[in-house]
Structures are given as C-alpha cells and as structure tokens.
Design an enzyme around this catalytic site. Structure first.
Site, PDB file in Angstrom:
ATOM      1  CG  ASP A 250      -0.289   0.073   2.536  1.00 42.08           C
ATOM      2  OD1 ASP A 250       0.704  -0.672   2.745  1.00 42.08           O
ATOM      3  OD2 ASP A 250      -0.735   0.860   3.396  1.00 42.08           O
TER       4      ASP A 250
ATOM      5  CD  GLU B 136       4.294   1.098   7.076  1.00 41.31           C
ATOM      6  OE1 GLU B 136       5.017   1.470   8.020  1.00 41.31           O
ATOM      7  OE2 GLU B 136       3.999   1.854   6.127  1.00 41.31           O
TER       8      GLU B 136
END
Length: 380
Positions: free
Chosen positions: A71, A135
């Site tokens: 991500d 994250e």
C-alpha cells in the site's frame, strides 16, 4: 538475477494500491510466488488485503522471513508530478512513481531474491514473505492480522527483515535495529465560560492547559540510552475555537506526541502525565482528560548473529558498514518484534511520500543482491 526486480517494481508501481485498496499488487505477487512453489494464503481482515507466502516446510527450524507492504500514500496533486505517479516511467536510469522508495521496490527486491534463491539453491528450511496492504493506514489489520493468523496456524519466522527505506542519503549507510515508541495525548481541559473582565466568575481551561504543557516540556524526558537518542516530546496542536477576545472559553484542547526510547514504556509515560494533570486539576478545579494512544512501544534487536549477518551483507555489496540506528518514526517492525528478532534495511528514503517519488535503478539491483546474499549466508 533470473527474476527481474526492476520489471517487478514497475508492475507493482502501476497497481494503484493507495491504502486500503489492493490495486492488483498482491494478486500479482501471489501469481509470481505460487509459480515458484510458494504456498500462498490471503489473510485479509476487515477489508485489508494481506498475503502470506511460504516456501519450504511449515515449522522449519530455520525460517527466514521478509516483511513489507504494497500500500502507498495518496499521490496528492497528480498535476504536480513530473511523471505519472502510477506510470513507473524510467528516465535516465531513474524510476518514478508512488511507492518507488516506500516500498514497492523493496518488496520486488526481496520477492525476486527469494524466488531465485529457492529455485536455484533450495535451502534446508523455509523462506517466508509476509506482505500487507495496511502499513500506511491504521495498522490494525495488516501485519498484525498476518501475525495473529500465523500464531493460530502454527506458522513462524525464526528471524525477519523488514524492507522499509532506511538509508538517509547513500545505499548501505544505515540499517534499523530498533525503533522508538510513539505515544500521543489528545488533551481536553474543561472549565467554565465567562467574561474576560470578570475572571472570578469563570474557570479558564487555557491557563490549566498551558500549565500542563509547560510542566510536561520543562525538563528532558531523558538523555538517551545505549542504542537510542533522547526521547522527544512535541506539542503539535493547541486550540479552543474561540474567535472572541473578551470571552473565556469553556474548553481547550491540545495534542502532544512523544517518541520515546527504551528508558520508558507507554504506560509509564501515561502515569507520569496523569500525575501532572491530576495535580493541576486539584489546584485549578479544571477537568483535564488526557486520552492517550500508544501506537507502538520502543524496542531494540541487540547486535548479535542476525544483526551481523545483515550488516556484513550490506557492506559486502555496497562497501559501507551500515550504522546500527533506532532513529526515525515507526514501522511494522514494532509488531514483528513480538514474534521474532527483527531488523530493517532498504533503499534511500529521500523522496518517500513526496511528489515525484523516485529511485535510481541501480539501487533496486543493489538491494536485490543484498537480500540474495542475506538468504544465501543465513542458510549456509
């Protein structure tokens, strides 16, 4: 390199995986890893995409783990970018795009190194990739979900390397052997509203709040420890939403963030702040609520065989002996450290989260060679 980490990096960058969107990144990696004999499992939780991949026997005595995320943060103003943020364009030996440093290229590097390693020199043991899509987000259902699932399924890593960008300016100059803890206080002071000319009829929450902040910042929390710089306490907001100059407000708010070393625990700092707040509340009659949030405790992986292995591999490929650092913010290593020894090493992070995030191609190739050498020497 049989598996091209540059091509894989470009393919991942072209996946628009802005948290919490998967964007095709984990699907791409699962296809690559499954084709190389990895047992792959999607460990999605509450809409957060996660991938667990293991080559080798479950529960192997030597199980080397990589952790990373696909991500990325939003691009901001796309028109401000020199090149398409999801284009992975290569110009003069530099790849441009969101995730180019943080950290799709590191995921590509360790995936490529792992695939080539198990294909060309199958080890006695297991190689594990734990990759999250959370994250850059809340951090509740990413690596935490992977570790919860691993515990329930009897899966385990002996050691883990997180591929976050760790080098300030040059490849090889720094690795992370720990991180400071992070604690935020969302403070609210409540008094009695009144006229500024008649303060005896009011209770000014700002005075109490300023006193609290003053006492919290009056002295350093510490002067550093063996592996950590001094802890840092920063006031990040103060507000009461009062546009009038003749009104004592009823409420005032502030936010404080503490990045703390191993001289403290989050709970210990909360107790310290609550004692100060209680004292001021008793003196002033102002209600003070601290509302703490611990996003991670400090930790350190002491120098030893695992740290030495990574450091020597970095030096062998870059000619630099990396500084063993605990600086910077937080990472998912703060969760992994409860599972197994963990260190971090990755690219130069100079452009991460910026407009025009980019990375020289030779850094991707160097990082892949470092990860490959680590695997080879770990299983030697």
């Amino acid at each position: 390199m049989t598996t091209d980490p540059i091509r894989l990096s470009a393919d991942l960058i072209r996946c628009p995986s802005v948290t919490p969107e998967e964007g095709g990144a984990l699907v791409l990696l699962e296809e690559l890893l499954s084709g190389a004999g990895f047992s792959c499992t999607r460990v999605d939780r509450n809409g957060t995409p996660n991938l667990y991949a293991r080559w080798g026997a479950k529960g192997a005595a030597k199980s080397f783990g990589f952790n990373g995320h696909t991500d990325v943060v939003p691009v901001g103003d796309a028109a401000a970018w020199t090149h398409d943020p999801f284009g992975a364009e290569i110009v003069d030996g530099v790849m441009w795009g969101r995730g180019a440093t943080d950290m799709k290229t590191a995921v590509a590097a360790f995936a490529a190194a792992a695939v080539d390693f198990v294909t060309e020199t199958p080890p006695e043991g297991a190689v594990i990739l734990a990759i999250t899509g959370d994250e850059e987000g809340p951090g509740r259902d990413g690596t935490r979900a992977l570790l919860d699932w691993m515990k329930a399924e009897g899966e385990a890593m002996s050691v883990c390397l997180v591929g976050e960008p760790t080098c300030p300016n040059e490849m090889g100059e720094m690795m992370k052997i720990g991180r400071r803890g992070s604690l935020s206080f969302y403070i609210e002071a409540e008094g009695v509203q009144g006229h500024a000319a008649y303060p005896h009829r009011a209770k000014n929450p700002l005075h109490a709040l300023v006193d609290l902040l003053g006492r919290m910042t009056a002295e350093p929390l510490d002067h550093g420890t063996d592996h950590f710089q001094p802890s840092s306490l920063q006031i990040t907001t103060i507000d009461c939403g009062n546009p009038a100059n003749n009104v004592i407000p009823a409420k005032a708010r502030a936010t404080v963030n503490i990045r703390f070393n191993d001289a403290h625990t989050g709970e210990g700092l909360i107790a310290w702040a609550e004692a100060i707040a209680s004292e001021i509340a008793a003196e002033t009659g102002i209600r003070i609520a601290l509302n703490p949030d611990i996003s991670g405790e400090s930790f350190v992986t002491p120098p030893g065989p695992f740290v030495d292995l990574v450091a020597k591999s970095v030096e062998a490929e870059t000619g630099r002996a990396p500084e063993l650092s605990t600086s910077g913010g937080t990472s998912d290593a703060r969760f992994v450290k409860d599972h197994c020894p963990v260190v971090e090493f990755g690219l130069v992070g100079a452009t991460m989260h910026q407009v025009d995030e980019r990375v020289p191609l030779d850094q991707i190739e160097t990082l892949t060679r470092i990860y490959a050498r680590i695997l080879k020497d770990y299983f030697a």
